[in-house]
Design an enzyme around this catalytic site. Structure first.
Site, PDB file in Angstrom:
ATOM      1  N   ASN A   7       0.865  -1.181   0.000  1.00  0.00           N
ATOM      2  CA  ASN A   7       0.000   0.000   0.000  1.00  0.00           C
ATOM      3  C   ASN A   7       0.902   1.231   0.000  1.00  0.00           C
ATOM      4  OD1 ASN A   7      -1.721   2.102   0.558  1.00  0.00           O
ATOM      5  ND2 ASN A   7      -2.783   1.064   2.248  1.00  0.00           N
ATOM      6  N   ARG A  74      -2.150  -1.536  -3.880  1.00  0.00           N
ATOM      7  CA  ARG A  74      -3.144  -0.469  -3.877  1.00  0.00           C
ATOM      8  C   ARG A  74      -2.709   0.593  -4.877  1.00  0.00           C
ATOM      9  NH1 ARG A  74      -3.548   4.510  -0.043  1.00  0.00           N
ATOM     10  NH2 ARG A  74      -5.481   5.415  -0.816  1.00  0.00           N
ATOM     11  N   HIS A 163     -11.472   6.060  -2.127  1.00  0.00           N
ATOM     12  CA  HIS A 163     -11.844   5.251  -0.953  1.00  0.00           C
ATOM     13  C   HIS A 163     -12.735   4.058  -1.312  1.00  0.00           C
ATOM     14  CE1 HIS A 163     -11.182   8.847   2.006  1.00  0.00           C
ATOM     15  NE2 HIS A 163     -10.137   8.037   2.012  1.00  0.00           N
ATOM     16  N   LEU A 192     -14.143   8.168   7.299  1.00  0.00           N
ATOM     17  CA  LEU A 192     -13.661   9.387   7.954  1.00  0.00           C
ATOM     18  C   LEU A 192     -12.289   9.131   8.561  1.00  0.00           C
ATOM     19  CD1 LEU A 192     -17.046  10.140   9.798  1.00  0.00           C
ATOM     20  CD2 LEU A 192     -16.305  11.028   7.576  1.00  0.00           C
ATOM     21  N   GLY A 193     -11.255   9.518   7.833  1.00  0.00           N
ATOM     22  CA  GLY A 193      -9.889   9.358   8.345  1.00  0.00           C
ATOM     23  C   GLY A 193      -9.182  10.691   8.199  1.00  0.00           C
ATOM     24  N   ASN A 194      -7.898  10.651   7.842  1.00  0.00           N
ATOM     25  CA  ASN A 194      -7.237  11.915   7.510  1.00  0.00           C
ATOM     26  C   ASN A 194      -7.833  12.482   6.236  1.00  0.00           C
ATOM     27  OD1 ASN A 194      -5.345  12.930   9.348  1.00  0.00           O
ATOM     28  ND2 ASN A 194      -4.083  11.111   8.981  1.00  0.00           N
ATOM     29  N   ARG A 224      -7.114  18.933   4.355  1.00  0.00           N
ATOM     30  CA  ARG A 224      -7.724  19.379   3.091  1.00  0.00           C
ATOM     31  C   ARG A 224      -9.009  20.139   3.364  1.00  0.00           C
ATOM     32  NH1 ARG A 224      -7.718  13.594   0.757  1.00  0.00           N
ATOM     33  NH2 ARG A 224      -5.489  13.226   0.520  1.00  0.00           N
ATOM     34  N   ASP A 264      -5.423  16.021  14.547  1.00  0.00           N
ATOM     35  CA  ASP A 264      -5.674  14.815  15.348  1.00  0.00           C
ATOM     36  C   ASP A 264      -7.029  14.978  16.048  1.00  0.00           C
ATOM     37  OD1 ASP A 264      -5.848  12.834  17.286  1.00  0.00           O
ATOM     38  OD2 ASP A 264      -3.705  12.895  17.741  1.00  0.00           O
ATOM     39  N   MET A 265      -7.983  14.123  15.669  1.00  0.00           N
ATOM     40  CA  MET A 265      -9.349  14.261  16.190  1.00  0.00           C
ATOM     41  C   MET A 265      -9.396  14.162  17.716  1.00  0.00           C
ATOM     42  SD  MET A 265     -12.402  14.974  15.679  1.00  0.00           S
ATOM     43  CE  MET A 265     -12.302  15.222  13.909  1.00  0.00           C
ATOM     44  N   ARG A 266      -8.496  13.359  18.306  1.00  0.00           N
ATOM     45  CA  ARG A 266      -8.484  13.267  19.779  1.00  0.00           C
ATOM     46  C   ARG A 266      -8.200  14.619  20.401  1.00  0.00           C
ATOM     47  NH1 ARG A 266      -5.024   7.964  18.894  1.00  0.00           N
ATOM     48  NH2 ARG A 266      -4.530   9.304  17.155  1.00  0.00           N
ATOM     49  N   GLY A 314     -14.310   7.695  12.216  1.00  0.00           N
ATOM     50  CA  GLY A 314     -15.593   6.992  12.283  1.00  0.00           C
ATOM     51  C   GLY A 314     -15.559   5.824  13.253  1.00  0.00           C
ATOM     52  N   GLU A 315     -14.421   5.140  13.316  1.00  0.00           N
ATOM     53  CA  GLU A 315     -14.318   3.959  14.182  1.00  0.00           C
ATOM     54  C   GLU A 315     -14.059   4.309  15.634  1.00  0.00           C
ATOM     55  OE1 GLU A 315     -11.349   1.298  12.502  1.00  0.00           O
ATOM     56  OE2 GLU A 315     -12.116   1.773  10.509  1.00  0.00           O
ATOM     57  N   GLU A 368      -8.529  -2.084   4.536  1.00  0.00           N
ATOM     58  CA  GLU A 368      -8.310  -2.012   3.097  1.00  0.00           C
ATOM     59  C   GLU A 368      -7.352  -3.101   2.633  1.00  0.00           C
ATOM     60  OE1 GLU A 368      -7.546   2.256   3.513  1.00  0.00           O
ATOM     61  OE2 GLU A 368      -8.550   2.513   1.584  1.00  0.00           O
TER      62      GLU A 368
HETATM   63  P1  ADP Z   1      -5.695   7.761   7.161  1.00  0.00           P
HETATM   64  O1  ADP Z   1      -6.719   8.434   6.294  1.00  0.00           O
HETATM   65  O2  ADP Z   1      -4.372   8.461   7.164  1.00  0.00           O
HETATM   66  O3  ADP Z   1      -5.623   6.259   6.979  1.00  0.00           O
HETATM   67  P2  ADP Z   1      -6.967   7.133   9.696  1.00  0.00           P
HETATM   68  O4  ADP Z   1      -8.103   6.360   9.087  1.00  0.00           O
HETATM   69  O5  ADP Z   1      -5.968   6.415  10.504  1.00  0.00           O
HETATM   70  O6  ADP Z   1      -6.229   8.026   8.633  1.00  0.00           O
HETATM   71  O7  ADP Z   1      -7.652   8.284  10.579  1.00  0.00           O
HETATM   72  C1  ADP Z   1      -6.897   9.268  11.183  1.00  0.00           C
HETATM   73  C2  ADP Z   1      -7.826  10.085  12.069  1.00  0.00           C
HETATM   74  O8  ADP Z   1      -8.436   9.239  13.039  1.00  0.00           O
HETATM   75  C3  ADP Z   1      -7.128  11.195  12.832  1.00  0.00           C
HETATM   76  O9  ADP Z   1      -7.938  12.342  12.839  1.00  0.00           O
HETATM   77  C4  ADP Z   1      -7.022  10.615  14.216  1.00  0.00           C
HETATM   78  O10 ADP Z   1      -6.969  11.630  15.186  1.00  0.00           O
HETATM   79  C5  ADP Z   1      -8.320   9.850  14.311  1.00  0.00           C
HETATM   80  N1  ADP Z   1      -8.250   8.850  15.397  1.00  0.00           N
HETATM   81  C6  ADP Z   1      -7.464   7.758  15.440  1.00  0.00           C
HETATM   82  N2  ADP Z   1      -7.625   7.108  16.625  1.00  0.00           N
HETATM   83  C7  ADP Z   1      -8.539   7.821  17.337  1.00  0.00           C
HETATM   84  C8  ADP Z   1      -9.146   7.685  18.631  1.00  0.00           C
HETATM   85  N3  ADP Z   1      -8.843   6.665  19.443  1.00  0.00           N
HETATM   86  N4  ADP Z   1     -10.052   8.612  18.996  1.00  0.00           N
HETATM   87  C9  ADP Z   1     -10.377   9.634  18.199  1.00  0.00           C
HETATM   88  N5  ADP Z   1      -9.843   9.822  16.971  1.00  0.00           N
HETATM   89  C10 ADP Z   1      -8.938   8.939  16.544  1.00  0.00           C
END
Ligand code: ADP
Length: 383
Positions: A7, A74, A163, A192-194, A224, A264-266, A314-315, A368
């Site tokens: 990947n 990928r 995606h 919902l990731g980066n 973005r 960083d969502m956290r 999302g997770e 993935e």
């Molecule tokens: P990518 O698109 O780079 O694969 P990921 O799917 O890993 O990204 O998602 C990254 C996002 O998920 C970041 O905003 C990160 O802060 C958020 N994230 C990861 N773990 C947690 C968590 N335990 N609680 C809240 N947000 C999280």
């Protein structure tokens, strides 16, 4: 059979090896080896060819004597041609390289890895799995921009969507959880990731998706901007912004990073809980836009039987999900607070809406690389 999945991201190369049994089903869910090479092109590792050699070295240590039976790659952009996984030959590599201009950060590393793996293991089948191919079913009214046809014909300017591998993977699992056949499944699926996007699935086919010509369109993302009036970009160009500056601005310096000072969502949800107004506004902007897309895609898919959330946010982010579900109230969606709080981490599928919610909301962990491994086995055929 051992399947190696590569990947290639813009500056990373992730790999994993999975074992399939005689019936070509996955033996155990977990990879038997995995790793990541980071900071490619940033001085430490020259390019993806060198990264591939590092991976080969790590594999030789982890699984001595191992030669994979197939390699799945990928590839971000499959353009209009690739409607599914493709068994690689010289012509296919050329076709992928001709798409480099459409995904300049992502396709060249993918193509480099395919070339490197083909050279390292001649005779081992290689399969390209594309982020765009699931969206090749978009109807024309969903992929067209209202621009002169010439721009589409000469430059391929249309919506492609990304995606797809993740969306299809979690969508199929959601359909299973709900006992609905995939071919009859209508859903709105948000990765919902980066990078983030949302897709409307009707009858197991993608019919609308928020990323477009590039992965920039649509939702508020880590760095973005998502949707911006293109008039603002023309305005900035008149002020002297060049293409590279605009590219940096929109892809690397916008989104949560611009609004909350952090992607960083956290950290963002923590700051919002502590009363930080920038973090609060960033979250509300992102959730507002996502909810608006979900409402629209409920229409696009002729009535969703489920809303599915996946990706790092999302997770894992119960706070983000709670804000979202409250906004989806007009669709009859009701948040189950307790289930939402429990649905942390990669614990398998969870329903986070109440039993009387008009549409169930599911959290499904994506994988993935697992999906790419399965697609690779499928494309290689019996050997
Ligand atoms: P990518 O698109 O780079 O694969 P990921 O799917 O890993 O990204 O998602 C990254 C996002 O998920 C970041 O905003 C990160 O802060 C958020 N994230 C990861 N773990 C947690 C968590 N335990 N609680 C809240 N947000 C999280």
């Amino acid at each position: 059979m051992l399947v190696l999945v590569l990947n290639a991201g813009s500056s990373t190369l992730k790999y994993s090896v999975r074992r399939f049994d005689q019936e070509r089903t996955l033996a155990g869910g977990e990879p038997i080896a995995k790793g990541v090479v980071e900071r490619i092109d940033e001085g430490e590792v020259a390019d993806h060819r060198e990264a591939f050699e590092i991976v080969r070295g790590e594999l030789a240590q982890a699984l001595p004597g191992c030669v994979p039976d197939a390699v799945g790659h990928r590839v971000v952009h499959g353009g209009e041609r690739f409607t599914g996984p493709a068994l690689v030959d010289e012509e296919v590599i050329g076709a992928i390289e001709r798409l480099n201009a459409l995904a300049p950060l992502h396709n060249p590393p993918g193509a480099l890895c395919i070339r490197a793996a083909t050279a390292a293991w001649p005779g081992v089948p290689q399969v390209a799995v594309f982020d765009t191919s699931f969206h090749r079913t978009l109807p024309e009214h969903a992929w067209r921009y209202a621009l002169p046809d010439e721009l589409y014909r000469s430059h391929g300017i249309r919506r492609y969507g990304f995606h797809g591998t993740s969306v299809q993977y979690v969508g199929r699992r959601a359909a299973q959880v709900l006992g609905i056949s995939w071919e009859e499944f209508n859903a709105v699926i948000a990765h919902l990731g980066n990078g983030s996007s949302v897709t409307a699935v009707r009858g197991g086919r993608s019919v609308d998706t928020s990323m477009g010509f590039t992965p920039l369109e649509g939702l508020v993302m880590g760095t973005r901007s998502g949707d911006v009036d293109p008039g603002a970009l023309v305005f900035l160009q008149r002020l002297g912004y060049g293409p590279d500056e605009l590219d940096d601005l929109l892809n690397r310096d916008s989104g949560f990073k611009a609004m909350a000072g952090n992607n960083d969502m956290r950290a963002i949800t923590r700051a919002a809980a502590a009363g930080n107004p920038e973090a609060e506004l960033a979250l509300e902007t992102a959730v507002h836009r996502l909810a608006r897309y979900i409402g629209g895609y409920h229409v696009s898919c002729s009535g969703a039987r489920a809303v599915v959330l996946t990706g790092g946010i999302g997770e894992n982010s119960a706070d983000f999900r709670a804000r979202l579900l409250v906004r989806l109230g007009p669709l009859g969606i009701r948040l189950d607070e307790a289930a939402n709080r429990q649905a942390a981490g990669r614990q398998g599928p969870r329903v986070i809406s109440t039993a009387d919610s008009a549409i169930p909301v599911l959290v499904i962990p994506t994988d993935e690389e697992h999906a790419i491994a399965e697609a690779t086995i499928g494309a290689v055929g019996p050997r």
